[in-house]
Enzyme design. Structure first.
Site, short mmCIF file in Angstrom:
data_model
loop_
_atom_site.label_atom_id
_atom_site.label_comp_id
_atom_site.label_asym_id
_atom_site.label_seq_id
_atom_site.Cartn_x
_atom_site.Cartn_y
_atom_site.Cartn_z
N SER A 140 0.85 -1.18 0.00
CA SER A 140 0.00 0.00 0.00
C SER A 140 0.89 1.23 0.00
O SER A 140 2.08 1.12 0.33
CB SER A 140 -0.85 -0.04 1.28
OG SER A 140 -1.59 1.15 1.43
N TYR A 153 -2.83 -1.10 10.24
CA TYR A 153 -2.75 -1.40 8.82
C TYR A 153 -1.35 -1.06 8.29
O TYR A 153 -0.73 -1.86 7.58
CB TYR A 153 -3.84 -0.62 8.08
CG TYR A 153 -3.86 -0.83 6.59
CD1 TYR A 153 -4.44 -1.97 6.03
CD2 TYR A 153 -3.32 0.12 5.72
CE1 TYR A 153 -4.46 -2.15 4.64
CE2 TYR A 153 -3.35 -0.05 4.34
CZ TYR A 153 -3.92 -1.18 3.81
OH TYR A 153 -3.94 -1.37 2.45
N LYS A 157 1.52 -3.44 6.42
CA LYS A 157 1.98 -3.21 5.05
C LYS A 157 3.48 -2.90 5.02
O LYS A 157 4.17 -3.29 4.08
CB LYS A 157 1.14 -2.12 4.37
CG LYS A 157 -0.33 -2.54 4.16
CD LYS A 157 -0.47 -3.81 3.30
CE LYS A 157 -1.91 -4.16 3.00
NZ LYS A 157 -2.05 -5.32 2.12
N1 LIG Z 1 -8.34 0.04 -2.39
C1 LIG Z 1 -7.23 0.74 -2.25
O1 LIG Z 1 -7.21 1.96 -2.51
C2 LIG Z 1 -5.98 0.09 -1.76
C3 LIG Z 1 -4.87 0.93 -1.53
C4 LIG Z 1 -3.68 0.35 -1.11
C5 LIG Z 1 -3.60 -1.03 -0.92
N2 LIG Z 1 -4.70 -1.82 -1.14
C6 LIG Z 1 -4.55 -3.26 -0.95
O2 LIG Z 1 -5.11 -3.94 -2.05
C7 LIG Z 1 -5.65 -5.19 -1.62
C8 LIG Z 1 -7.12 -5.30 -2.02
O3 LIG Z 1 -7.83 -4.27 -1.33
P1 LIG Z 1 -9.34 -3.88 -1.67
O4 LIG Z 1 -9.41 -2.41 -1.61
O5 LIG Z 1 -9.81 -4.61 -2.87
O6 LIG Z 1 -10.09 -4.45 -0.36
P2 LIG Z 1 -11.60 -4.95 -0.16
O7 LIG Z 1 -12.50 -4.31 -1.15
O8 LIG Z 1 -11.89 -4.77 1.28
O9 LIG Z 1 -11.50 -6.51 -0.51
C9 LIG Z 1 -10.72 -7.35 0.27
C10 LIG Z 1 -10.84 -8.78 -0.22
O10 LIG Z 1 -10.09 -9.61 0.69
C11 LIG Z 1 -10.94 -10.66 1.13
N3 LIG Z 1 -10.56 -11.08 2.48
C12 LIG Z 1 -10.51 -10.32 3.61
N4 LIG Z 1 -10.19 -11.07 4.66
C13 LIG Z 1 -10.02 -12.34 4.20
C14 LIG Z 1 -9.69 -13.57 4.80
N5 LIG Z 1 -9.46 -13.66 6.12
N6 LIG Z 1 -9.59 -14.67 4.04
C15 LIG Z 1 -9.83 -14.60 2.70
N7 LIG Z 1 -10.14 -13.46 2.07
C16 LIG Z 1 -10.25 -12.35 2.81
C17 LIG Z 1 -12.34 -10.08 1.07
O11 LIG Z 1 -13.30 -11.08 0.92
P3 LIG Z 1 -14.24 -11.72 2.08
O12 LIG Z 1 -14.71 -10.60 2.94
O13 LIG Z 1 -15.28 -12.43 1.31
O14 LIG Z 1 -13.32 -12.66 2.80
C18 LIG Z 1 -12.27 -9.27 -0.22
O15 LIG Z 1 -12.48 -10.11 -1.33
C19 LIG Z 1 -5.39 -5.26 -0.12
O16 LIG Z 1 -4.20 -5.94 0.14
C20 LIG Z 1 -5.25 -3.80 0.27
O17 LIG Z 1 -4.51 -3.64 1.46
C21 LIG Z 1 -5.88 -1.28 -1.55
#
Ligand SMILES: NC(=O)c1ccc[n+]([C@@H]2O[C@H](COP(=O)([O-])OP(=O)(O)OC[C@H]3O[C@@H](n4cnc5c(N)ncnc54)[C@H](OP(=O)(O)O)[C@@H]3O)[C@@H](O)[C@H]2O)c1
Length: 230
Positions: A140, A153, A157
């Site tokens: 991140s 968080y 990361k």
């Molecule tokens: N969105 C951003 O702007 C952003 C920025 C920087 C980094 N990131 C990183 O990008 C990645 C994806 O983020 P996102 O924004 O797409 O998050 P999100 O919309 O909250 O989705 C997270 C996904 O992870 C799954 N998950 C969570 N806990 C889990 C567990 N214990 N076992 C299996 N699956 C699990 C969730 O599914 P279930 O709830 O069905 O388990 C969901 O499919 C993450 O690593 C996040 O830290 C995102």
């Protein structure tokens, strides 16, 4: 159809957000996806929409035994992954560190760090046997700089950056481990962190249009490099 040979892509957290958008894009481009997430409803929808050879499984990445069984099934079906995407993660509800409940702090560590280690433990040996494949661990902007309210968080990361770079030094030539900052994308996670201002960022499908081709181009030359998605 896939340009070149179809790749075998394993993605954690495919039920929503970036994981789901990546799964859809890889499949659209002709690649084979194995994905997991906890929501049984969303996994059932993915199975209905995308049948075999794609494999979707409801599981929690913090459960090492469930993950081991699923990794065995995936590797038995399609061999070692060409691309292993550790995407599943949680953000804490924004609060100063001293106000974050112990249970929430533990859950963020369990999913974002131990979950990633569990995935690596069960998928990477088969990749090492082939001396091929790329592991991308989702970091991140908050794995490289900090903001108030997201200390748990950030801790995970920053740890992902270190874990991934050490892993990169352990892999045989021909493989790569890469910490990736995906950028800022309007997902459920961003809504937790940013509230309604999340709406001003791109949706995951837009992000995946450039991110997936970028991921497909990663290789041994990128081993250990902290990268950011386009
Ligand atoms: N969105 C951003 O702007 C952003 C920025 C920087 C980094 N990131 C990183 O990008 C990645 C994806 O983020 P996102 O924004 O797409 O998050 P999100 O919309 O909250 O989705 C997270 C996904 O992870 C799954 N998950 C969570 N806990 C889990 C567990 N214990 N076992 C299996 N699956 C699990 C969730 O599914 P279930 O709830 O069905 O388990 C969901 O499919 C993450 O690593 C996040 O830290 C995102």
């Amino acid at each position: 159809m896939a340009q070149g040979h179809p790749r075998h892509v394993v993605i954690t957290g495919v039920t929503r957000g970036l994981g789901r958008a990546m799964a859809e894009k890889f499949i659209e481009l002709g690649h084979v996806v194995a994905g997991c997430g906890r929501s049984e409803t969303h996994i059932a929808q993915l199975r209905e929409r995308f049948g075999r050879p794609h494999l979707f499984q409801a599981l929690d990445v913090t459960n090492d035994e469930q993950l081991q069984a699923w990794a065995r099934e995936v590797i038995a079906g399609h061999g070692a992954p060409d691309l292993l995407l550790n995407n599943a993660a949680l953000a804490n509800h924004p609060a100063p560190l001293w106000e974050v409940p112990a249970a929430e702090f533990s859950q963020v560590i369990d999913v974002n760090l131990k979950g990633v280690a569990n995935v690596i433990r069960h998928f990477v040996p088969a990749m090492i046997e082939r001396k091929a494949g790329v592991i991308v661990n989702f970091s991140s902007g908050w794995g490289r700089s900090t903001s108030p309210g997201v200390a748990p968080y950030c801790a995970t990361k920053f740890a992902i950056e270190g874990l991934t770079r050490a892993l990169a030094q352990e892999l045989p030539a021909g493989m790569a481990a890469i910490p990736l900052n995906p950028g800022v994308i309007n997902t459920d996670m961003l809504k937790i962190c940013f509230g309604s201002s999340a709406e001003s960022y791109s949706p995951p499908r837009e992000w995946a249009k450039d991110a997936v081709p970028f991921l497909l181009k990663l290789g041994p030359k990128d081993n250990g490099k902290p990268l950011s998605a386009p």
